[in-house]
Design a protein around this motif. Sequence first.
Motif, PDB file in Angstrom:
ATOM      1  N   UNK A  55       0.841  -1.208   0.000  1.00  0.00           N
ATOM      2  CA  UNK A  55       0.000   0.000   0.000  1.00  0.00           C
ATOM      3  C   UNK A  55       0.873   1.253   0.000  1.00  0.00           C
ATOM      4  N   UNK A  56       0.282   2.378  -0.377  1.00  0.00           N
ATOM      5  CA  UNK A  56       1.021   3.646  -0.385  1.00  0.00           C
ATOM      6  C   UNK A  56       1.202   4.184   1.027  1.00  0.00           C
ATOM      7  N   UNK A  57       0.235   3.880   1.874  1.00  0.00           N
ATOM      8  CA  UNK A  57       0.228   4.453   3.218  1.00  0.00           C
ATOM      9  C   UNK A  57      -0.422   3.454   4.167  1.00  0.00           C
ATOM     10  N   UNK A  58       0.039   3.428   5.409  1.00  0.00           N
ATOM     11  CA  UNK A  58      -0.557   2.556   6.421  1.00  0.00           C
ATOM     12  C   UNK A  58      -1.094   3.423   7.560  1.00  0.00           C
ATOM     13  N   UNK A  59      -2.358   3.234   7.874  1.00  0.00           N
ATOM     14  CA  UNK A  59      -3.010   3.914   8.995  1.00  0.00           C
ATOM     15  C   UNK A  59      -3.218   2.854  10.077  1.00  0.00           C
ATOM     16  N   UNK A  60      -2.349   2.911  11.103  1.00  0.00           N
ATOM     17  CA  UNK A  60      -2.376   1.859  12.116  1.00  0.00           C
ATOM     18  C   UNK A  60      -3.226   2.276  13.304  1.00  0.00           C
ATOM     19  N   UNK A  61      -4.214   1.425  13.603  1.00  0.00           N
ATOM     20  CA  UNK A  61      -5.068   1.661  14.771  1.00  0.00           C
ATOM     21  C   UNK A  61      -4.484   0.933  15.972  1.00  0.00           C
ATOM     22  N   UNK A  62      -4.581   1.560  17.137  1.00  0.00           N
ATOM     23  CA  UNK A  62      -4.088   0.933  18.369  1.00  0.00           C
ATOM     24  C   UNK A  62      -5.250   0.769  19.342  1.00  0.00           C
TER      25      UNK A  62
END
Length: 229
Positions: free
Chosen positions: A214-221
Amino acid sequence: MTSDHVSDAILALDHVTYAYTKGGKKVVDGLSHEFHAGSLTAITGPSGAGKTTVLSLLSGLTLPTEGHVVYDGRDLATLNRYHFRSHDIGVIFQSFNLLPALTVEENIVLSMEASGMRFDRPKHEIVLELLHKVRLPEEYAKERILHLSGGEQQRVAIARALSYEPRIVLADEPTGNLDMATQDDIMAIFRVLAHDEGKCVIIVTHSPAVAEQSDEVFQLKPLRRHARK
């Protein structure tokens, strides 16, 4: 209503909090993130981090308890969310949600008709174009869903989501049940949609390999819970 920083994003979470009941336990708290046209974003995080909730918020199925989901500069809560879901965003479900007794073409046409949109050429022609886009032979149009493999069904689900030309494509674990070769092929389709067609593509995934592509990773915690005294 919304912050300036979300103005150039096609879709954004603007200080979004969600709890199932008023004053209840928060599932996500104060999330902000921008999603742009022409980009492929992976939403990752462990179980319990709120990935399913974020997917529901972005697709307009759920409204935040606090904050805003912003589509094209406007608060989604003020828009016709049925119209948004049937015109502007195409959702691909983990379990495909295809009608097994119908053919591939019938499944795709059903989605086109449900959108209420007018098409400037025959639906059959559009179906064949979509099959080419997801790398399935034209003759698959007449195949029943029951006869297809998991990877083939996933391609049909992508074609169905694209049938009314949405600006945003949102996929829930689209490669979860697929072998690595098929996973890479599906990811290649998503990259073409983002990079060549300018769509905003968002994938919810557990897979590090998908996140890597992917171009970008949005990581949820996961939210920290305060221990009771």
